[in-house]
Enzyme design. Sequence first.
Site, mmCIF file in Angstrom:
data_model
loop_
_atom_site.group_PDB
_atom_site.id
_atom_site.type_symbol
_atom_site.label_atom_id
_atom_site.label_comp_id
_atom_site.label_asym_id
_atom_site.label_seq_id
_atom_site.Cartn_x
_atom_site.Cartn_y
_atom_site.Cartn_z
ATOM 1 C CD GLU A 111 -2.816 0.957 2.523
ATOM 2 O OE1 GLU A 111 -3.466 1.960 2.812
ATOM 3 O OE2 GLU A 111 -2.819 -0.088 3.222
ATOM 4 N NE ARG A 143 3.498 -7.762 10.772
ATOM 5 C CZ ARG A 143 2.939 -7.014 9.805
ATOM 6 N NH1 ARG A 143 1.954 -7.480 9.084
ATOM 7 N NH2 ARG A 143 3.363 -5.798 9.592
ATOM 8 C CE LYS A 184 3.018 0.142 4.727
ATOM 9 N NZ LYS A 184 2.473 -0.089 3.392
HETATM 10 P P1 ATP Z 1 2.571 -2.082 7.800
HETATM 11 O O1 ATP Z 1 1.882 -2.648 8.990
HETATM 12 O O2 ATP Z 1 4.006 -1.866 7.984
HETATM 13 O O3 ATP Z 1 1.882 -0.889 7.207
HETATM 14 P P2 ATP Z 1 1.294 -3.563 5.821
HETATM 15 O O4 ATP Z 1 1.032 -5.021 5.885
HETATM 16 O O5 ATP Z 1 0.132 -2.705 6.019
HETATM 17 O O6 ATP Z 1 2.490 -3.250 6.757
HETATM 18 P P3 ATP Z 1 1.576 -3.404 3.012
HETATM 19 O O7 ATP Z 1 2.063 -2.269 2.216
HETATM 20 O O8 ATP Z 1 0.159 -3.776 2.914
HETATM 21 O O9 ATP Z 1 1.989 -3.112 4.489
HETATM 22 O O10 ATP Z 1 2.502 -4.663 2.758
HETATM 23 C C1 ATP Z 1 2.844 -5.177 1.503
HETATM 24 C C2 ATP Z 1 3.185 -6.619 1.682
HETATM 25 O O11 ATP Z 1 4.259 -6.770 2.601
HETATM 26 C C3 ATP Z 1 2.014 -7.398 2.235
HETATM 27 O O12 ATP Z 1 1.879 -8.599 1.517
HETATM 28 C C4 ATP Z 1 2.388 -7.625 3.671
HETATM 29 O O13 ATP Z 1 1.808 -8.798 4.149
HETATM 30 C C5 ATP Z 1 3.910 -7.694 3.610
HETATM 31 N N1 ATP Z 1 4.496 -7.288 4.891
HETATM 32 C C6 ATP Z 1 4.274 -6.159 5.574
HETATM 33 N N2 ATP Z 1 4.932 -6.165 6.751
HETATM 34 C C7 ATP Z 1 5.599 -7.335 6.805
HETATM 35 C C8 ATP Z 1 6.456 -7.956 7.768
HETATM 36 N N3 ATP Z 1 6.767 -7.353 8.921
HETATM 37 N N4 ATP Z 1 6.965 -9.173 7.484
HETATM 38 C C9 ATP Z 1 6.666 -9.789 6.320
HETATM 39 N N5 ATP Z 1 5.860 -9.268 5.379
HETATM 40 C C10 ATP Z 1 5.331 -8.062 5.611
HETATM 41 MG MG MG Z 2 -1.528 -3.640 4.526
#
Ligand code: ATP
Ligand code: MG
Length: 559
Positions: A35, A259, A269
């Site tokens: 995102e 994760r 984020k």
């Molecule tokens: P954040 O909580 O940091 O905003 P998010 O999951 O909302 O993370 P996205 O931009 O949606 O962030 O993530 C893109 C991809 O990266 C998704 O498939 C998500 O599952 C993966 N991802 C995000 N954080 C992690 C993590 N700590 N470990 C492994 N994969 C991750």
């Molecule tokens: Mg997300």
Amino acid sequence: MSELKKNSNFITDIIDKDLAANKNDGRVYTRFPPEPNGYLHIGHAKSICLNFGIARDYKGLCNLRFDDTNPSKEEIEYVKSIEEDVEWLGFNWNEMFFASDYFQKLYEYAIQLIEKGKAYVCDLNLDEMKDYRGTLTEAGKESPYRNRLIEENLDLFKRMKSGEFEDGVRVLRAKIDMEHPNLNMRDPVLYRIKREYHHRTKDAWCIYPMYDFAHCLSDSIEGITHSICTLEFENNRPLYDWILNELGVHHPQQIEFARLNLSHTVLSKRRLRELVESGTISGWDDPRMPTLSGLRRRGYTPESIRNFCSQIGVSKTNSLIEINVLENCLRQDLNKKAIRRMAVLDPLKVVITNYPQDKTESLDAINNPEDSSMGQRTVPFSGVLYIERDDFREQPPKKFYRLSPGVEVRLRYAYFIKCVDVIKNDSGEIVEIYCTYDPKTRGGDSPDGRKVKATLHWVSVSHAVEAEVRLFEHLFIKPDPDDIESGGDYKSNLNQNSLKILKSCFLEPSFENAKAGEKYQFERLGYFCVDTDSGEEKLIFNRTAILRDSWAKIEKAKK
Ligand code: ATP
Ligand code: MG
């Protein structure tokens, strides 16, 4: 990228089985779907290495897809940084898409669901909807709007799109089961009215699809075969499957993995943005940040991050990985790659009383004992030097083998010196020390076989280049800043000493033209890189990592 040979894990087991059964006609197609609401962090690197790594290992494809269905938070700056970070990590996407590319298609799919009697327009407000939803232990209640006629739903949904209604007054919901044990299946919202400018579609839409609706269909439209995501989406999988089944379209398999959680930092984020916006750190690329841009600025290499991701593996259980594991991967890589140099961070002046005044010698020094192809350089030596203040003690404690009055040590690549006098100012602080040198020990060995217990790094005062050096420590004092004791107040665990700036450090003259991003090992001190703030008028270095091995161990290995 030899370190990325095929890693087997429970996901590759699934893919192997699918291939054996010729599912998806033997294709493997993954995607990385960030995102664009912040910069990528090391957790995302795990997902990138996994998705792009699988595509590479199976000769398949991987897309970069921006999941930009939530217009209020998305910015072009983030899109650019994400592209840059994925490329920097060493991966190339097959195609780059935006979920917003599919807004028209998604709208048409929503119409199809309505026509099938599988979606309806609901006028309950947020609070009422929450009320009707029930809980984990209580069934939900059906919305009074649930049995609207198909025609009426079509009409209302089209009017939602054309902007006839205020934000939030109506939503489109899937018609599934208000008694479903999984709350996500209790008639989840598929579309909401939101008059918000979108960075790509601008003002074309005032209704936006929800993540659960957009994500599975984006995967489907792109022909993705394995949709890999983190564990928190496990409960969304039934909805993912329901939407694709009802529409009868290509159906990727969603697979969840744990994760990455890393000690002494936060990987979210939202939290990282809070740190940026509150000015706690200097920006998304502050070298203390676990963002890819922060790690890059700190001096991390893409290889070290890819190695880390392959070392930690992929599993179904959440755990907290020690940040040391990441640092060790970096040391391993930099040990091979980083040019050795001498630098003195906390200078103490040494005057060599028997060295001819105004004389300068050029001494040979090795650029990297791990890699002879990196060659040699010369280092100027003179009678006035800096050594590390910490390498001298007037009254040495037991086992202090470095310089002290009457003791002889080796200056790296140069001579044996012995301390003969200590000069102090009025307040009793040591301002400089006097030493004598033994001209017969040039190169660092004594012809009479005399041994010394320490080898010190040094720079010649009149040749030295001055620099600022920034030392970093963990951003948080607790391994898990989010632990229960902290009650969600992760900021209370911020390390107040995570940045220390040394304004006046002295380096070998070979640093004169050092460029931002260049990586070095300062002998005995650690790995350092030239910071992006560095310029012609001022050299600025970041400490990337300290050396794990003590100097003694290195010296022993060489002798
Ligand atoms: P954040 O909580 O940091 O905003 P998010 O999951 O909302 O993370 P996205 O931009 O949606 O962030 O993530 C893109 C991809 O990266 C998704 O498939 C998500 O599952 C993966 N991802 C995000 N954080 C992690 C993590 N700590 N470990 C492994 N994969 C991750
Ligand atoms: Mg997300």
